[in-house]
Write a protein that holds these residues in place. Structure first.
Motif, PDB file in Angstrom:
ATOM      1  N   ALA A 422     -12.459  59.000 132.102  1.00  0.00           N
ATOM      2  CA  ALA A 422     -11.110  59.244 131.613  1.00  0.00           C
ATOM      3  C   ALA A 422     -10.963  60.670 131.108  1.00  0.00           C
ATOM      4  CB  ALA A 422     -10.778  58.264 130.488  1.00  0.00           C
ATOM      5  N   GLU A 423      -9.736  61.159 131.145  1.00  0.00           N
ATOM      6  CA  GLU A 423      -9.425  62.453 130.556  1.00  0.00           C
ATOM      7  C   GLU A 423      -9.076  62.241 129.087  1.00  0.00           C
ATOM      8  OE1 GLU A 423      -9.584  65.462 131.652  1.00  0.00           O
ATOM      9  OE2 GLU A 423     -10.283  64.915 133.640  1.00  0.00           O
ATOM     10  N   PRO A 424      -9.750  62.943 128.171  1.00  0.00           N
ATOM     11  CA  PRO A 424      -9.509  62.707 126.739  1.00  0.00           C
ATOM     12  C   PRO A 424      -8.040  62.773 126.324  1.00  0.00           C
ATOM     13  CG  PRO A 424     -11.443  64.064 127.041  1.00  0.00           C
ATOM     14  CD  PRO A 424     -10.844  63.898 128.397  1.00  0.00           C
ATOM     15  N   PRO A 425      -7.246  63.761 126.771  1.00  0.00           N
ATOM     16  CA  PRO A 425      -5.846  63.766 126.324  1.00  0.00           C
ATOM     17  C   PRO A 425      -5.069  62.532 126.761  1.00  0.00           C
ATOM     18  CG  PRO A 425      -6.466  65.909 127.231  1.00  0.00           C
ATOM     19  CD  PRO A 425      -7.577  64.962 127.561  1.00  0.00           C
ATOM     20  N   ALA A 426      -5.500  61.906 127.852  1.00  0.00           N
ATOM     21  CA  ALA A 426      -4.766  60.749 128.348  1.00  0.00           C
ATOM     22  C   ALA A 426      -5.077  59.486 127.560  1.00  0.00           C
ATOM     23  CB  ALA A 426      -5.093  60.524 129.822  1.00  0.00           C
ATOM     24  N   VAL A 427      -6.202  59.434 126.857  1.00  0.00           N
ATOM     25  CA  VAL A 427      -6.582  58.223 126.130  1.00  0.00           C
ATOM     26  C   VAL A 427      -6.601  58.423 124.619  1.00  0.00           C
ATOM     27  CG1 VAL A 427      -7.887  57.224 128.021  1.00  0.00           C
ATOM     28  CG2 VAL A 427      -9.021  58.795 126.464  1.00  0.00           C
ATOM     29  N   LEU A 428      -6.204  59.598 124.152  1.00  0.00           N
ATOM     30  CA  LEU A 428      -6.117  59.840 122.713  1.00  0.00           C
ATOM     31  C   LEU A 428      -4.680  59.638 122.254  1.00  0.00           C
ATOM     32  CD1 LEU A 428      -8.309  62.905 121.640  1.00  0.00           C
ATOM     33  CD2 LEU A 428      -8.190  60.681 120.557  1.00  0.00           C
ATOM     34  N   GLY A 429      -4.484  58.667 121.378  1.00  0.00           N
ATOM     35  CA  GLY A 429      -3.153  58.415 120.857  1.00  0.00           C
ATOM     36  C   GLY A 429      -2.689  59.525 119.929  1.00  0.00           C
ATOM     37  N   ARG A 430      -1.397  59.571 119.697  1.00  0.00           N
ATOM     38  CA  ARG A 430      -0.829  60.590 118.820  1.00  0.00           C
ATOM     39  C   ARG A 430      -1.294  60.376 117.390  1.00  0.00           C
ATOM     40  NH1 ARG A 430       3.024  63.252 121.925  1.00  0.00           N
ATOM     41  NH2 ARG A 430       2.601  64.944 120.448  1.00  0.00           N
ATOM     42  N   VAL A 431      -1.417  61.451 116.657  1.00  0.00           N
ATOM     43  CA  VAL A 431      -1.852  61.414 115.266  1.00  0.00           C
ATOM     44  C   VAL A 431      -0.619  61.411 114.375  1.00  0.00           C
ATOM     45  CG1 VAL A 431      -3.209  62.550 113.476  1.00  0.00           C
ATOM     46  CG2 VAL A 431      -3.960  62.649 115.866  1.00  0.00           C
ATOM     47  N   ARG A 446      -8.616  67.009 117.799  1.00  0.00           N
ATOM     48  CA  ARG A 446      -9.399  65.867 118.273  1.00  0.00           C
ATOM     49  C   ARG A 446      -9.727  66.017 119.762  1.00  0.00           C
ATOM     50  NH1 ARG A 446      -6.894  60.378 115.417  1.00  0.00           N
ATOM     51  NH2 ARG A 446      -6.809  61.183 113.283  1.00  0.00           N
ATOM     52  N   CYS A 447      -8.727  66.422 120.534  1.00  0.00           N
ATOM     53  CA  CYS A 447      -8.979  66.634 121.965  1.00  0.00           C
ATOM     54  C   CYS A 447     -10.058  67.695 122.177  1.00  0.00           C
ATOM     55  CB  CYS A 447      -7.688  67.052 122.661  1.00  0.00           C
ATOM     56  SG  CYS A 447      -6.476  65.723 122.853  1.00  0.00           S
ATOM     57  N   ALA A 448      -9.993  68.759 121.384  1.00  0.00           N
ATOM     58  CA  ALA A 448     -10.982  69.823 121.523  1.00  0.00           C
ATOM     59  C   ALA A 448     -12.378  69.331 121.138  1.00  0.00           C
ATOM     60  CB  ALA A 448     -10.583  71.015 120.656  1.00  0.00           C
ATOM     61  N   ALA A 449     -12.465  68.487 120.116  1.00  0.00           N
ATOM     62  CA  ALA A 449     -13.770  67.959 119.710  1.00  0.00           C
ATOM     63  C   ALA A 449     -14.373  67.100 120.816  1.00  0.00           C
ATOM     64  CB  ALA A 449     -13.623  67.147 118.419  1.00  0.00           C
ATOM     65  N   VAL A 450     -13.556  66.250 121.425  1.00  0.00           N
ATOM     66  CA  VAL A 450     -14.060  65.418 122.518  1.00  0.00           C
ATOM     67  C   VAL A 450     -14.448  66.280 123.709  1.00  0.00           C
ATOM     68  CG1 VAL A 450     -13.491  63.549 124.107  1.00  0.00           C
ATOM     69  CG2 VAL A 450     -12.701  63.446 121.740  1.00  0.00           C
ATOM     70  N   ARG A 451     -13.611  67.272 124.020  1.00  0.00           N
ATOM     71  CA  ARG A 451     -13.931  68.172 125.147  1.00  0.00           C
ATOM     72  C   ARG A 451     -15.246  68.887 124.915  1.00  0.00           C
ATOM     73  NH1 ARG A 451     -10.624  73.308 124.636  1.00  0.00           N
ATOM     74  NH2 ARG A 451     -12.253  73.506 123.053  1.00  0.00           N
ATOM     75  N   ASP A 452     -15.438  69.430 123.732  1.00  0.00           N
ATOM     76  CA  ASP A 452     -16.676  70.159 123.446  1.00  0.00           C
ATOM     77  C   ASP A 452     -17.884  69.224 123.454  1.00  0.00           C
ATOM     78  OD1 ASP A 452     -15.107  72.377 123.193  1.00  0.00           O
ATOM     79  OD2 ASP A 452     -15.112  72.403 121.007  1.00  0.00           O
ATOM     80  N   ALA A 453     -17.701  67.986 122.981  1.00  0.00           N
ATOM     81  CA  ALA A 453     -18.808  67.034 122.997  1.00  0.00           C
ATOM     82  C   ALA A 453     -19.205  66.691 124.425  1.00  0.00           C
ATOM     83  CB  ALA A 453     -18.417  65.775 122.230  1.00  0.00           C
ATOM     84  N   LEU A 454     -18.219  66.506 125.291  1.00  0.00           N
ATOM     85  CA  LEU A 454     -18.529  66.209 126.689  1.00  0.00           C
ATOM     86  C   LEU A 454     -19.178  67.405 127.376  1.00  0.00           C
ATOM     87  CD1 LEU A 454     -15.270  64.289 127.649  1.00  0.00           C
ATOM     88  CD2 LEU A 454     -17.530  63.311 127.245  1.00  0.00           C
ATOM     89  N   ALA A 521      -6.032  40.077 122.535  1.00  0.00           N
ATOM     90  CA  ALA A 521      -4.725  39.509 122.209  1.00  0.00           C
ATOM     91  C   ALA A 521      -3.601  40.479 122.559  1.00  0.00           C
ATOM     92  CB  ALA A 521      -4.662  39.139 120.732  1.00  0.00           C
ATOM     93  N   ASP A 522      -3.766  41.763 122.219  1.00  0.00           N
ATOM     94  CA  ASP A 522      -2.705  42.751 122.430  1.00  0.00           C
ATOM     95  C   ASP A 522      -3.343  44.130 122.384  1.00  0.00           C
ATOM     96  OD1 ASP A 522      -0.384  44.199 122.609  1.00  0.00           O
ATOM     97  OD2 ASP A 522       0.534  43.383 120.799  1.00  0.00           O
ATOM     98  N   HIS A 523      -2.966  45.005 123.305  1.00  0.00           N
ATOM     99  CA  HIS A 523      -3.530  46.361 123.267  1.00  0.00           C
ATOM    100  C   HIS A 523      -2.814  47.259 122.272  1.00  0.00           C
ATOM    101  CE1 HIS A 523      -0.060  47.557 125.575  1.00  0.00           C
ATOM    102  NE2 HIS A 523      -0.445  46.893 126.647  1.00  0.00           N
ATOM    103  N   GLY A 524      -1.693  46.797 121.691  1.00  0.00           N
ATOM    104  CA  GLY A 524      -1.014  47.550 120.655  1.00  0.00           C
ATOM    105  C   GLY A 524      -0.452  48.877 121.097  1.00  0.00           C
ATOM    106  N   GLY A 525      -0.355  49.121 122.388  1.00  0.00           N
ATOM    107  CA  GLY A 525       0.168  50.392 122.871  1.00  0.00           C
ATOM    108  C   GLY A 525      -0.819  51.530 122.818  1.00  0.00           C
ATOM    109  N   ASP A 526      -2.069  51.266 122.426  1.00  0.00           N
ATOM    110  CA  ASP A 526      -3.065  52.329 122.351  1.00  0.00           C
ATOM    111  C   ASP A 526      -3.539  52.691 123.759  1.00  0.00           C
ATOM    112  OD1 ASP A 526      -6.147  53.116 122.159  1.00  0.00           O
ATOM    113  OD2 ASP A 526      -5.197  53.647 120.262  1.00  0.00           O
ATOM    114  N   PRO A 527      -3.469  53.966 124.140  1.00  0.00           N
ATOM    115  CA  PRO A 527      -3.856  54.323 125.522  1.00  0.00           C
ATOM    116  C   PRO A 527      -5.318  54.059 125.825  1.00  0.00           C
ATOM    117  CG  PRO A 527      -3.479  56.293 124.179  1.00  0.00           C
ATOM    118  CD  PRO A 527      -3.004  55.133 123.370  1.00  0.00           C
ATOM    119  N   ALA A 528      -6.201  54.279 124.859  1.00  0.00           N
ATOM    120  CA  ALA A 528      -7.623  53.994 125.095  1.00  0.00           C
ATOM    121  C   ALA A 528      -7.841  52.504 125.283  1.00  0.00           C
ATOM    122  CB  ALA A 528      -8.454  54.519 123.928  1.00  0.00           C
TER     123      ALA A 528
END
Length: 628
Positions: A422-431, A446-454, A521-528
């Motif tokens: 997955a692309e991090p921006p696509a699965v990171l919900g809004r803050v 947050r997106c930058a932290a995930v990108r740098d970790a990958l 039960a419900d994904h709650g609208g969370d993209p991840a």
């Protein structure tokens, strides 16, 4: 500390019985432990005793601190009495303490009074306390005066401390035997709440009656009476469906063969729903929960889940993953839950579910270094498995995974990126800020932290444990262990949010059967959550877009799911299905059986065409037209 309510425990055992290892496993879930060493240092000419002490020191995790009391035996009681409620103490052992107490350097001394002071300190101890002591009363009476003095003093100390402790366990050949059952002592257990008709007690204080009683809040628990082996290095050669839940002997590795749900009971339950006497078209999309419950319970008529336990995982992620979160907010949520307050606790109370807050190891900044060490990952996986084992032993029929750590969304996004591409921006919900406003700057961090970790781990292995160590952190690692342990014990798990679903992604490499025991039960609208559910093949039962925190959405849906299961289990079959083919009721046993032997009469055909095949007696023109 115990699901049964004990706060202090005495661990007895003979030489090399495994008592110290067992005691250490009781406090393995604590984030920090104060190890109180009572024995004096080895003399220069006693290399064997020095080696024993060194082995004890080597087993202690780096997060433990050590305190020595050998210089003054009276100081042990002071250390125990002064311990704070949020501390965990491990005293090892009372044999060394008695040896120092009888040392000529401390004589003359009132041994009886000193032992009484120790027992009083244990009885009033506010901290979580585990004491280790050798049991020497089963041998012959020593032949020397000093030996008899030691056994007499140690026996008196053991009796006094055992009377003061909430629980006592005797370890023999690595096998524990619980000698003293755990009494219900809510006043002495930190953050312990038990429901009662007249109002529960929380931290020893009465709580006024509310619309629903407080949930049963469980403190971190020791392993059930299934002991570790005598030697910690013992490992099981291959995983099985009945892996022993011990502190050191469990091997969690890829390719484990765990049980699957019943492949026949689910379809049979769905077919049975079509026969129920319901006034409408049926249960709609909620038929799936009936099929899931039937498969996991192994019966076409599943029962509503009675005993439910919520495991709230509290573990923070440092660095950019937690950008935009209020410092200390997750700890406040965890304290709320322990006190039976907050949305999660109130929903648990409404559902009659127990609530257990589990402290996960904090994760390092994943953009700079691994979130956890390999040893921490192994310990977290075993801890999660142990929690599932304890729940199964307590009769729990459904586990609900919840989380409240800072940075969990970014850690789950990193796990999804590593396991599903997955692309991090696509699965990171809004803050969102406290005021409910969108914080784009924090989201970009947050997106930058995930990108740098990958990027940092681009050449690292992508095995399950590697992903947990590099990116996942303690909460996702414990959640993974819970899924595996619950699968081994055939306990279904309701997921709700990124941590649980990220654990489901990781568990595929360890045991692919685990996802078949999971319900969303419900994904709650969370993209991840949406993406992970799609990869795992988990279709949400509802789509109400609740956003009450991970775990709370599942509890909000639980009463509806229970109602569906109750209907499926209790509704009768439609009366029309009991009638005969002609539509009339089945004959009574005494009716004339000649009706079954009536001559068959071919029914008259319906629709266009001749009504008979007999000739009508009129001449026929050779051209095919009727004559005349």
């Amino acid at each position: 500390m115990s699901v049964d309510g004990w706060n202090t425990v005495l661990v007895l055992g003979g030489i090399r019985s495994g008592k110290s290892e067992f005691a250490e496993s009781l406090v393995a879930d604590a984030p920090t432990v104060r190890y109180v060493a009572t024995a004096a240092d080895a003399s220069a000419d006693d290399a064997e005793w020095a080696a024993r002490l060194a082995a004890h020191r080597a087993r202690r995790p780096e997060t433990w601190s050590t305190e020595e009391t050998a210089a003054d035996p009276r100081r042990l009681a002071d250390v125990i009495a002064a311990a704070a409620p949020n501390e965990t103490l491990l005293v090892d052992d009372l044999g060394g303490w008695v040896t120092v107490l009888l040392d000529p350097a401390h004589q003359p001394a009132d041994d009886t009074a000193t032992i009484a002071e120790l027992a009083a300190a244990v009885r009033s101890c506010a901290a979580r306390l585990v004491l280790v002591s050798p049991e020497v009363g089963l041998s012959l009476v020593p032949t020397t005066p000093l030996g008899r003095a030691f056994t007499d003093a140690l026996g008196a100390a053991n009796r006094a401390v055992a009377d003061a402790c909430d629980a006592v366990v005797l370890v023999v050949a690595g096998q524990p035997a619980w000698l003293k059952p755990t009494p219900a002592r809510a006043a002495s257990v930190p953050a312990q709440a038990g429901p009662a008709p007249a109002g529960p007690a929380v931290n020893g204080a009465a709580v006024a009656a509310e619309p629903a009683a407080l949930p049963e809040v469980l403190t971190p628990t020791p392993p059930p009476p299934a002991a570790p082996p005598a030697e910690p290095a013992t490992a099981w050669a291959a995983p099985t469906m009945a892996l022993p839940m011990v502190a050191t002997g469990l091997v969690i590795q890829p390719g484990m063969e765990l049980p699957m749900p019943d492949e026949y009971a689910g379809p049979q339950a769905i077919e049975r729903l079509a026969t129920l006497d319901v006034p409408g078209a049926g249960l709609g999309a909620l038929e799936r929960v009936v099929g899931f419950a039937a498969a996991t319970q192994g019966t076409p008529t599943p029962a509503p889940w009675g005993s439910v336990r919520v495991l709230l995982l509290h573990g923070d992620h440092a660095g950019g993953a937690s950008a935009g979160t209020v410092t200390g907010e997750s700890a406040r949520r965890a304290r709320q839950a322990r006190a039976g307050e907050g949305a999660l606790a109130r929903l648990a109370a409404e559902c009659g579910a127990s609530l257990q807050v589990v402290a996960a190891p904090a994760a390092a900044p994943m953009e700079d270094e691994p979130a956890l060490s390999g040893e921490q990952v192994e310990a977290a996986l075993r801890e999660g498995w142990r929690l599932a084992e304890q729940a199964a032993d307590a009769g729990v029929r459904l586990l609900v995974l919840a989380a409240c750590g800072a940075g969990t969304e970014a850690a789950a996004a990193a796990v999804l990126a590593a396991t599903a591409g997955a692309e991090p921006p696509a699965v990171l919900g809004r803050v969102l800020t406290d005021a409910g406003e969108i914080d784009d700057a924090a989201w970009m961090k947050r997106c930058a932290a995930v990108r740098d970790a990958l990027h940092r781990t681009r050449r690292s292995p992508r095995g399950a444990k590697d992903v947990l160590a590099e990116l996942g952190g303690g909460d996702i690692a414990i959640a993974t262990g819970v899924l595996l342990g619950a699968t081994a014990r055939r306990v279904p798990v309701m997921l709700d949010g990124p941590v649980g679903l990220a654990a489901g992604m990781v568990s595929r490499d360890l045991a692919g059967q685990a996802r078949h025991w999971c319900l969303l039960a419900d994904h709650g609208g969370d993209p991840a959550a949406r993406l992970a559910a799609d990869v795992l093949g988990l279709t949400p039962l509802l789509d109400v877009r609740l956003d009450l925190g991970e775990g709370a959405n599942a509890l909000a849906a639980l009463p509806l799911l229970r109602s569906v299961l109750a209907l499926a289990a209790t509704l009768p079959t439609r009366p029309s299905l009991t009638a005969g083919a002609s539509g009339r009721q089945e004959p009574e046993p005494g009716e004339d059986e000649e009706e079954d032997e009536r001559e068959f009469v071919e029914p008259e055909p319906a629709g266009p065409g001749p009504t008979t095949t007999e000739p009508d007696g009129q001449p026929v023109d050779p051209s095919g037209r009727r004559a005349g």
